[in-house]
Design a protein around this motif. Structure first.
Motif, PDB file in Angstrom:
ATOM      1  N   LEU B  46       0.839  -1.208   0.000  1.00  0.00           N
ATOM      2  CA  LEU B  46       0.000   0.000   0.000  1.00  0.00           C
ATOM      3  C   LEU B  46       0.872   1.255   0.000  1.00  0.00           C
ATOM      4  CD1 LEU B  46      -2.702  -1.198   2.554  1.00  0.00           C
ATOM      5  CD2 LEU B  46      -3.105  -0.661   0.133  1.00  0.00           C
ATOM      6  N   HIS B  47       1.925   1.241   0.822  1.00  0.00           N
ATOM      7  CA  HIS B  47       2.828   2.392   0.916  1.00  0.00           C
ATOM      8  C   HIS B  47       3.482   2.659  -0.441  1.00  0.00           C
ATOM      9  CE1 HIS B  47       5.403   5.218   2.981  1.00  0.00           C
ATOM     10  NE2 HIS B  47       6.493   4.579   2.601  1.00  0.00           N
ATOM     11  N   THR B  48       3.902   1.575  -1.113  1.00  0.00           N
ATOM     12  CA  THR B  48       4.530   1.728  -2.435  1.00  0.00           C
ATOM     13  C   THR B  48       3.532   2.280  -3.449  1.00  0.00           C
ATOM     14  OG1 THR B  48       5.928  -0.147  -1.904  1.00  0.00           O
ATOM     15  CG2 THR B  48       5.860   0.503  -4.218  1.00  0.00           C
ATOM     16  N   LEU B  49       2.260   1.894  -3.297  1.00  0.00           N
ATOM     17  CA  LEU B  49       1.198   2.401  -4.183  1.00  0.00           C
ATOM     18  C   LEU B  49       0.824   3.846  -3.849  1.00  0.00           C
ATOM     19  CD1 LEU B  49      -1.242  -0.664  -4.232  1.00  0.00           C
ATOM     20  CD2 LEU B  49       0.036   0.222  -6.190  1.00  0.00           C
ATOM     21  N   GLY B  50       1.403   4.395  -2.776  1.00  0.00           N
ATOM     22  CA  GLY B  50       1.094   5.769  -2.402  1.00  0.00           C
ATOM     23  C   GLY B  50      -0.179   5.904  -1.582  1.00  0.00           C
ATOM     24  N   ARG B  51      -0.673   4.769  -1.033  1.00  0.00           N
ATOM     25  CA  ARG B  51      -1.874   4.813  -0.200  1.00  0.00           C
ATOM     26  C   ARG B  51      -1.456   4.987   1.256  1.00  0.00           C
ATOM     27  NH1 ARG B  51      -6.755   3.465  -3.122  1.00  0.00           N
ATOM     28  NH2 ARG B  51      -7.577   3.916  -1.059  1.00  0.00           N
ATOM     29  N   PRO B  52      -2.047   5.944   1.980  1.00  0.00           N
ATOM     30  CA  PRO B  52      -1.700   6.108   3.398  1.00  0.00           C
ATOM     31  C   PRO B  52      -1.997   4.822   4.172  1.00  0.00           C
ATOM     32  CG  PRO B  52      -3.009   7.967   2.616  1.00  0.00           C
ATOM     33  CD  PRO B  52      -3.031   6.937   1.527  1.00  0.00           C
ATOM     34  N   THR B  53      -1.068   4.392   4.981  1.00  0.00           N
ATOM     35  CA  THR B  53      -1.216   3.140   5.714  1.00  0.00           C
ATOM     36  C   THR B  53      -0.431   3.193   7.012  1.00  0.00           C
ATOM     37  OG1 THR B  53      -1.042   0.722   5.537  1.00  0.00           O
ATOM     38  CG2 THR B  53       0.747   1.990   4.586  1.00  0.00           C
ATOM     39  N   SER B 278      -1.265  -8.982  -7.596  1.00  0.00           N
ATOM     40  CA  SER B 278      -0.828 -10.267  -7.090  1.00  0.00           C
ATOM     41  C   SER B 278       0.197 -10.904  -8.045  1.00  0.00           C
ATOM     42  CB  SER B 278      -2.071 -11.144  -6.930  1.00  0.00           C
ATOM     43  OG  SER B 278      -1.765 -12.365  -6.372  1.00  0.00           O
ATOM     44  N   ALA B 279      -0.110 -10.877  -9.335  1.00  0.00           N
ATOM     45  CA  ALA B 279       0.825 -11.436 -10.321  1.00  0.00           C
ATOM     46  C   ALA B 279       2.131 -10.641 -10.332  1.00  0.00           C
ATOM     47  CB  ALA B 279       0.184 -11.428 -11.709  1.00  0.00           C
ATOM     48  N   ALA B 280       2.036  -9.324 -10.128  1.00  0.00           N
ATOM     49  CA  ALA B 280       3.241  -8.490 -10.122  1.00  0.00           C
ATOM     50  C   ALA B 280       4.093  -8.766  -8.887  1.00  0.00           C
ATOM     51  CB  ALA B 280       2.851  -7.013 -10.172  1.00  0.00           C
ATOM     52  N   ALA B 281       3.445  -9.190  -7.795  1.00  0.00           N
ATOM     53  CA  ALA B 281       4.176  -9.519  -6.567  1.00  0.00           C
ATOM     54  C   ALA B 281       4.894 -10.859  -6.708  1.00  0.00           C
ATOM     55  CB  ALA B 281       3.223  -9.544  -5.374  1.00  0.00           C
ATOM     56  N   VAL B 282       4.292 -11.793  -7.435  1.00  0.00           N
ATOM     57  CA  VAL B 282       4.946 -13.086  -7.659  1.00  0.00           C
ATOM     58  C   VAL B 282       6.288 -12.873  -8.368  1.00  0.00           C
ATOM     59  CG1 VAL B 282       4.763 -15.302  -8.866  1.00  0.00           C
ATOM     60  CG2 VAL B 282       2.772 -14.356  -7.745  1.00  0.00           C
ATOM     61  N   ARG B 283       6.346 -11.822  -9.197  1.00  0.00           N
ATOM     62  CA  ARG B 283       7.562 -11.547  -9.969  1.00  0.00           C
ATOM     63  C   ARG B 283       8.650 -10.853  -9.150  1.00  0.00           C
ATOM     64  NH1 ARG B 283       6.168 -12.092 -15.484  1.00  0.00           N
ATOM     65  NH2 ARG B 283       3.920 -12.128 -15.822  1.00  0.00           N
ATOM     66  N   ALA B 284       8.338 -10.439  -7.907  1.00  0.00           N
ATOM     67  CA  ALA B 284       9.324  -9.736  -7.075  1.00  0.00           C
ATOM     68  C   ALA B 284       9.972 -10.742  -6.119  1.00  0.00           C
ATOM     69  CB  ALA B 284       8.643  -8.624  -6.283  1.00  0.00           C
ATOM     70  N   PRO B 285      11.261 -10.547  -5.790  1.00  0.00           N
ATOM     71  CA  PRO B 285      11.944 -11.562  -4.981  1.00  0.00           C
ATOM     72  C   PRO B 285      11.499 -11.589  -3.519  1.00  0.00           C
ATOM     73  CG  PRO B 285      13.425  -9.725  -5.454  1.00  0.00           C
ATOM     74  CD  PRO B 285      12.178  -9.473  -6.232  1.00  0.00           C
ATOM     75  N   ARG B 292       6.258  -3.076 -10.765  1.00  0.00           N
ATOM     76  CA  ARG B 292       5.271  -2.054 -11.122  1.00  0.00           C
ATOM     77  C   ARG B 292       4.928  -2.096 -12.614  1.00  0.00           C
ATOM     78  NH1 ARG B 292       3.522   2.877  -8.798  1.00  0.00           N
ATOM     79  NH2 ARG B 292       5.006   2.716  -7.083  1.00  0.00           N
ATOM     80  N   GLN B 293       5.932  -2.351 -13.440  1.00  0.00           N
ATOM     81  CA  GLN B 293       5.674  -2.391 -14.888  1.00  0.00           C
ATOM     82  C   GLN B 293       4.758  -3.545 -15.253  1.00  0.00           C
ATOM     83  OE1 GLN B 293       9.566  -1.850 -16.990  1.00  0.00           O
ATOM     84  NE2 GLN B 293       8.378  -0.071 -17.653  1.00  0.00           N
ATOM     85  N   ALA B 294       5.008  -4.710 -14.638  1.00  0.00           N
ATOM     86  CA  ALA B 294       4.150  -5.872 -14.908  1.00  0.00           C
ATOM     87  C   ALA B 294       2.719  -5.579 -14.445  1.00  0.00           C
ATOM     88  CB  ALA B 294       4.697  -7.109 -14.198  1.00  0.00           C
ATOM     89  N   TYR B 295       2.587  -4.877 -13.317  1.00  0.00           N
ATOM     90  CA  TYR B 295       1.260  -4.520 -12.797  1.00  0.00           C
ATOM     91  C   TYR B 295       0.484  -3.679 -13.807  1.00  0.00           C
ATOM     92  CZ  TYR B 295      -2.133  -1.948  -9.894  1.00  0.00           C
ATOM     93  OH  TYR B 295      -3.270  -1.372  -9.402  1.00  0.00           O
ATOM     94  N   LEU B 296       1.143  -2.636 -14.307  1.00  0.00           N
ATOM     95  CA  LEU B 296       0.458  -1.736 -15.244  1.00  0.00           C
ATOM     96  C   LEU B 296       0.161  -2.439 -16.570  1.00  0.00           C
ATOM     97  CD1 LEU B 296       2.499   1.504 -14.460  1.00  0.00           C
ATOM     98  CD2 LEU B 296       0.167   0.909 -13.702  1.00  0.00           C
ATOM     99  N   TYR B 297       1.054  -3.352 -16.965  1.00  0.00           N
ATOM    100  CA  TYR B 297       0.866  -4.091 -18.220  1.00  0.00           C
ATOM    101  C   TYR B 297      -0.313  -5.063 -18.099  1.00  0.00           C
ATOM    102  CZ  TYR B 297       2.006  -7.033 -22.256  1.00  0.00           C
ATOM    103  OH  TYR B 297       1.953  -7.723 -23.424  1.00  0.00           O
ATOM    104  N   ASP B 298      -0.369  -5.764 -16.940  1.00  0.00           N
ATOM    105  CA  ASP B 298      -1.372  -6.829 -16.782  1.00  0.00           C
ATOM    106  C   ASP B 298      -2.767  -6.301 -16.462  1.00  0.00           C
ATOM    107  OD1 ASP B 298       0.256  -8.962 -17.338  1.00  0.00           O
ATOM    108  OD2 ASP B 298       0.831  -9.308 -15.239  1.00  0.00           O
TER     109      ASP B 298
END
Lengths: 307, 307
Positions: B46-53, B278-285, B292-298
């Motif tokens: 959420l923080h990375t997405l810029g959402r207050p948390t 979720s799919a973009a998170a699977v791609r992160a270690p 983020r690019q995979a998120y926007l693409y998918d």
């Protein structure tokens, strides 16, 4: 007093699981934590034997604090040198399942020249009261491979015998400083000399500068090449322990060898104690511990054979 | 602001090795450490997405201090409740080799009734400013299985929607308190209901008290049973990611679901965001991170189908 130096100590973390299965998730049943690193293990064995000892080790970061707290609780005397970088002391993780142990060793922090000078200063402070110096384990990143040679020469200036337990360049580069005794295992002996036969390899290390060489050959016992003779020492087949805790075994052998050097025991007695203590450590779940009853039972059973 | 609660947080330690071989010794090439636990991962996304948390979590001992220091460095807002016992926050060790990840989860400290009361007090302090509450992960030892129900009821009193991501009794015992959304994975869904078919099982959880059920089915996407309809949402075969980081994937889905609940997005939009994130998170270690690019693409590729 016997001083042990552990340049790359660790917080040893042991996990008990029913079975380690790669690429699955495990719930750890039990967690054990203790101060570790080979020199710390040696000091712990000596302390349990009632021999005065002090462990000298650089420590840093939160894991360094945990190591310090565990040493305080255990009552093991130590002198810690704080790392200037505050980089964290490494962890080792050992996963014990019903079959055997799987070990993951973190690399550990880099030591600067100032950190090493502080370790040398610590040793210089302890050596006037020391009867033996033990140098154990890998050298941390940042140190030159001849770093153990610095400590060997320092000990010689104080007339203190030195046991070196290390492999690779940390071993071969220290030979020129003439350590009193080196204790490679079979793999370290072969790597250091390129010779497969342990006796021939041990003679090469002795010719290279080590006054005595005691090689630990696992369940096959110890092979000693000394100025007073060469021996093989081992337990009869029925008492030799296979599996178990090999790290603790080597460190217990070093503890016995250092105690003998400090006390001036004759070689045959020394080797018998090293074999029995080593076998008793294999029977203990954590490095630095040993099965006292097995030690007393096995001591008179050790067989010595000139080679 | 979205508040996440992580009752059993962790110091997540990741080791890189070429290959994990049981019953051998490994030199770890690289060590990565970060604050973890499912609610912390959700807050990080959420923080990375810029959402207050704000991440709310109990912490104790030296590992708790390391978690706090990493959260401070990362800039993720958090409120930590110190454990009265000073028992140490658990570690998780993930060994990543060229094939996949092997996970070792320590059990974690026991929480007392006083510790849990302090967590509830922390939540009560944050809820007036909250637009959603996320309850994530296993309950620590010492807590009754209905503990999440306490937090669900507290959130309802503040009119704040609640996402619950847990399995076993922590899930089933909380249903009576009527969480706004529960997010079991396929195994948790089956365990909680005894029903193999995900849609039938999700309907049972909805009948049991959950206002909406979104089940994560791994590469097969999400299955949602909501008051506004039931859908399957997934990526086309070519974009579905197999292997990778499944912990991070579930937590990223929860982040998207909580953000949608907080913002009042319609379900189809919400589910598409959850699948893509979720799919973009699977791609992160590491859990809590995403590509983020995979998120926007998918995101525009997600297929929604009423069920």
């Amino acid at each position: 007093m016997i001083v042990t130096v552990t340049p790359n100590p660790a917080l040893d973390v042991t996990y008990a699981v029913p079975a380690l299965r790669p690429h699955t998730t495990h719930r750890v049943d039990a967690v054990h934590e203790q101060a570790g690193g080979k020199g710390v293990n040696v000091a712990r064995v000596l302390h349990t034997l009632g021999r005065p000892t002090t462990a000298l080790l650089p420590l840093g970061g939160p894991t360094g604090d945990v190591v310090r707290a565990e040493l305080d609780r255990s009552g093991l005397p130590y002198l810690s040198v704080p790392l200037r970088s505050r980089a964290a002391t490494r962890r080792t993780v050992t996963v014990v399942d019903e079959a055997d142990a799987t070990v993951l060793n973190e690399p550990g922090p880099e030591l600067t020249a100032e950190d090493w000078a502080a370790v040398l200063a610590g040793a210089a402070g302890l050596l006037p009261a020391a009867r033996a110096l033990v140098l154990s384990g890998s050298l941390p990143r940042g140190l030159h491979p001849g770093a153990y040679g610095d400590l060997v020469r320092l000990a010689h200036r104080h007339g203190v015998p030195v046991v070196l337990d290390a492999g690779g360049a940390a071993l071969t580069e220290a030979l020129a400083a003439r350590p009193t005794l080196v204790k490679p295992n079979a793999a370290e002996l072969r790597d250091a000399t390129g010779i497969a036969d342990p006796l021939a390899a041990a003679r090469v290390l002795a010719d290279g500068g080590a006054r005595a060489v005691v090689a630990s050959l696992g369940p096959a016992g110890l092979l000693a090449v000394t100025p007073g003779g060469a021996w093989h020492a081992g337990l009869p087949e029925g008492r030799a322990v296979r599996g178990g805790n090999p790290t603790g075994a080597g460190d217990a052998a070093v503890a016995a060898l250092a105690a003998a050097l400090a006390g001036g025991s004759p070689w045959p007695q020394t080797l018998a104690e090293a074999v029995a203590l080593s076998a008793a450590a294999v029977r203990a779940p954590y490095a630095g511990h040993f099965d006292r009853q097995a030690y007393l039972y096995d001591l008179p059973l050790v067989r010595l054979r000139p080679v």
